[in-house]
Write an enzyme that holds these catalytic residues in place. Structure first.
Site, short mmCIF file in Angstrom:
data_model
loop_
_atom_site.label_atom_id
_atom_site.label_comp_id
_atom_site.label_asym_id
_atom_site.label_seq_id
_atom_site.Cartn_x
_atom_site.Cartn_y
_atom_site.Cartn_z
N SER A 173 -2.40 -9.12 4.44
CA SER A 173 -1.89 -7.85 4.96
C SER A 173 -1.41 -8.10 6.39
O SER A 173 -2.18 -8.54 7.25
CB SER A 173 -3.02 -6.81 4.94
OG SER A 173 -2.64 -5.71 5.74
N ARG A 188 -0.50 3.08 16.55
CA ARG A 188 -0.83 4.12 15.57
C ARG A 188 -0.59 5.55 16.07
O ARG A 188 0.06 6.34 15.40
CB ARG A 188 -2.26 3.95 15.05
CG ARG A 188 -2.44 2.71 14.16
CD ARG A 188 -1.43 2.69 13.03
NE ARG A 188 -1.65 1.62 12.08
CZ ARG A 188 -0.75 0.70 11.75
NH1 ARG A 188 0.43 0.70 12.34
NH2 ARG A 188 -1.01 -0.20 10.84
N ASP A 195 -7.31 2.02 11.02
CA ASP A 195 -6.05 2.76 11.10
C ASP A 195 -6.15 4.19 10.55
O ASP A 195 -5.53 5.10 11.08
CB ASP A 195 -4.93 1.99 10.38
CG ASP A 195 -4.53 0.75 11.15
OD1 ASP A 195 -4.74 0.73 12.37
OD2 ASP A 195 -3.99 -0.20 10.54
N ASP A 227 0.82 -1.22 0.00
CA ASP A 227 0.00 0.00 0.00
C ASP A 227 0.85 1.26 0.00
O ASP A 227 0.66 2.16 -0.82
CB ASP A 227 -0.92 0.03 1.24
CG ASP A 227 -2.00 -1.04 1.19
OD1 ASP A 227 -2.45 -1.34 0.08
OD2 ASP A 227 -2.36 -1.56 2.25
N1 ARG Z 1 -7.82 -5.15 13.33
C1 ARG Z 1 -6.66 -4.64 13.99
C2 ARG Z 1 -6.84 -3.21 14.38
O1 ARG Z 1 -7.73 -2.58 13.92
C3 ARG Z 1 -5.38 -4.87 13.20
C4 ARG Z 1 -5.23 -4.10 11.93
C5 ARG Z 1 -3.99 -4.49 11.25
N2 ARG Z 1 -3.71 -3.67 10.14
C6 ARG Z 1 -3.17 -4.14 9.02
N3 ARG Z 1 -2.91 -3.29 8.09
N4 ARG Z 1 -2.91 -5.42 8.83
O2 ARG Z 1 -6.09 -2.71 15.19
#
Ligand code: ARG
Length: 392
Positions: free
Chosen positions: A169, A91, A120, A12
């Site tokens: 991912s 984050r 995110d 990405d």
């Molecule tokens: N579902 C989790 C969260 O919202 C993990 C997200 C992981 N992100 C990724 N780009 N694989 O914190």
């Protein structure tokens, strides 16, 4: 026009470098990779790619800040619907570092590679906007799919770690590793063993059990097996030890902030061991009422972290409560690791509310005959109700 891009080196964000120039007309793209406990090879790969494809690249460490954040996760027994909150907690830490560089670089905007379907984007942007930055989110804006991105990457000669055959991912940091996307999106699909990197399957885990001892001071882990370690090393070591025993896998359905349900897979051996130990020690030292109320606080706390709302004043207030309770969470816990399980087997604290004198069957310190009076009153209303009911 200059833009600073939060850069992981993955598909990405690598595609974003090109899109920011091609579709948004930025003439300078600065990539920033923030180290929150990434494996050395991944960090180097991001650095190489950043240097190769962007106009300027930074690798900055936020290990110290992230370990501080992890201490908060431990004190709050981090748990959102069964998820240990690794990505979520990282984050805002990453976002603050990106902002630092964006200010230093006098950037006109900051960018991220999040999609419009996940959490995110919300977590990053809350912090970016707090500092007054314009936000660009190419993957979301242009409504891109991973398939499209892979084709675009190939066309531009970008080498990408993901191919169409294995399009997962992955997001990884010191606290947890998340694997999502591709075939895993189907909740009825059983994940292949290959998605896991930190943990052995319990079937292939060590045949011998292992006992670990963890010392806590004010809710923070300070030693492993009587050896004082700094937080980063301690968590890293527990990830390795727990992983060998197949501890810390989660396969779950999660409610994202936007309301979407998603299938998520996680690995987090250190987190599971530390939170199991921490909870156990709390049971020894906190009062019944503290424990009951702290659960409510923890649930609210986890939701704020999951939603990326750690700048809300409520977060500060909840932390103040949690920190107050942690003043007595000092002592040690021993746990048995075996074939995917982690079970507390012994604990000690100078602040234990437990009294062997009082509870023992073998002492006279408390006269058990006194309980007869208590028992006569206990359940009184229920007994009256049951009598009445027979008459109705
Ligand atoms: N579902 C989790 C969260 O919202 C993990 C997200 C992981 N992100 C990724 N780009 N694989 O914190």
């Amino acid at each position: 026009m200059k833009v600073v891009l939060a850069y992981s080196g993955g598909l990405d964000t690598t595609v974003c470098i090109f899109l920011l120039k091609e579709k948004y007309g930025f003439d300078e793209v600065v990539t920033v990779t923030v180290d929150i406990g990434l494996p050395e090879n991944e960090l180097r790969r991001a650095e190489e790619r950043g240097n190769k494809y962007a106009d300027k690249h930074y690798t900055v460490s936020a290990r110290k800040e992230f370990v501080e954040a992890i201490y908060r996760l431990i004190k709050a027994n981090a748990d959102y619907e069964g998820y240990v909150l690794g990505t979520a907690m990282a984050r805002p830490v990453i976002a603050e570092k990106i902002v630092e560089i964006a200010k230093k670089e006098n950037a006109n905007a900051v960018a991220h590679g999040c999609t419009g379907k996940g959490n995110d984007q919300l977590r990053f942007e809350n912090i970016f906007r707090q500092h007054g930055f314009k936000v660009v989110a190419p993957i979301r804006d242009l409504n891109l799919t991973r398939e499209w991105e892979i084709d675009y990457a190939k066309k531009h000669g970008i080498e990408v770690p993901t191919s169409k055959e294995k399009p997962f991912s992955v997001d990884e940091n010191l606290w947890s590793r998340s694997i999502e996307g591709g075939k895993l999106e189907n909740p009825s699909f059983i994940p292949p063993e290959e998605i896991y990197e930190w943990t052995k399957s319990p079937k292939l885990a060590l045949d011998e059990q292992e006992i670990v001892k963890i010392d806590f001071e004010n809710g923070i882990p300070v030693a492993l097996n009587d050896q004082k370690l700094d937080g980063f090393e301690l968590i890293k070591l527990l990830n390795e030890i727990g992983g060998k025993h197949g501890v810390g896998r989660t396969d779950m359905i999660e409610d994202r902030v936007l309301g979407l349900k998603a299938r998520e897979n996680y690995e987090h051996p250190g987190a599971t061991i530390l939170i199991t130990a921490h909870r156990d020690l709390e049971k020894l030292v906190l009062s019944r009422r503290e424990l009951k109320f702290k659960k409510i606080v923890e649930e609210e706390w986890a939701e704020l972290v999951y939603y990326g709302l750690t700048n809300d004043p409520l977060f500060e207030a909840l932390n103040a409560f949690i920190d107050k309770t942690q003043e007595r969470v000092t002592g040690w816990v021993k746990l048995r690791l075996y074939k995917g399980s982690v079970i507390p087997i012994a604990r000690h604290s100078q602040f234990a509310l437990y009294s062997e004198e009082l509870v023992s069957f073998d002492t006279m310190a408390l006269d058990q005959r006194l309980a007869e009076g208590f028992s006569a009153f206990h359940g009184l209303q229920g007994r009256i109700y049951q009598h009445l009911r027979r008459k109705i």
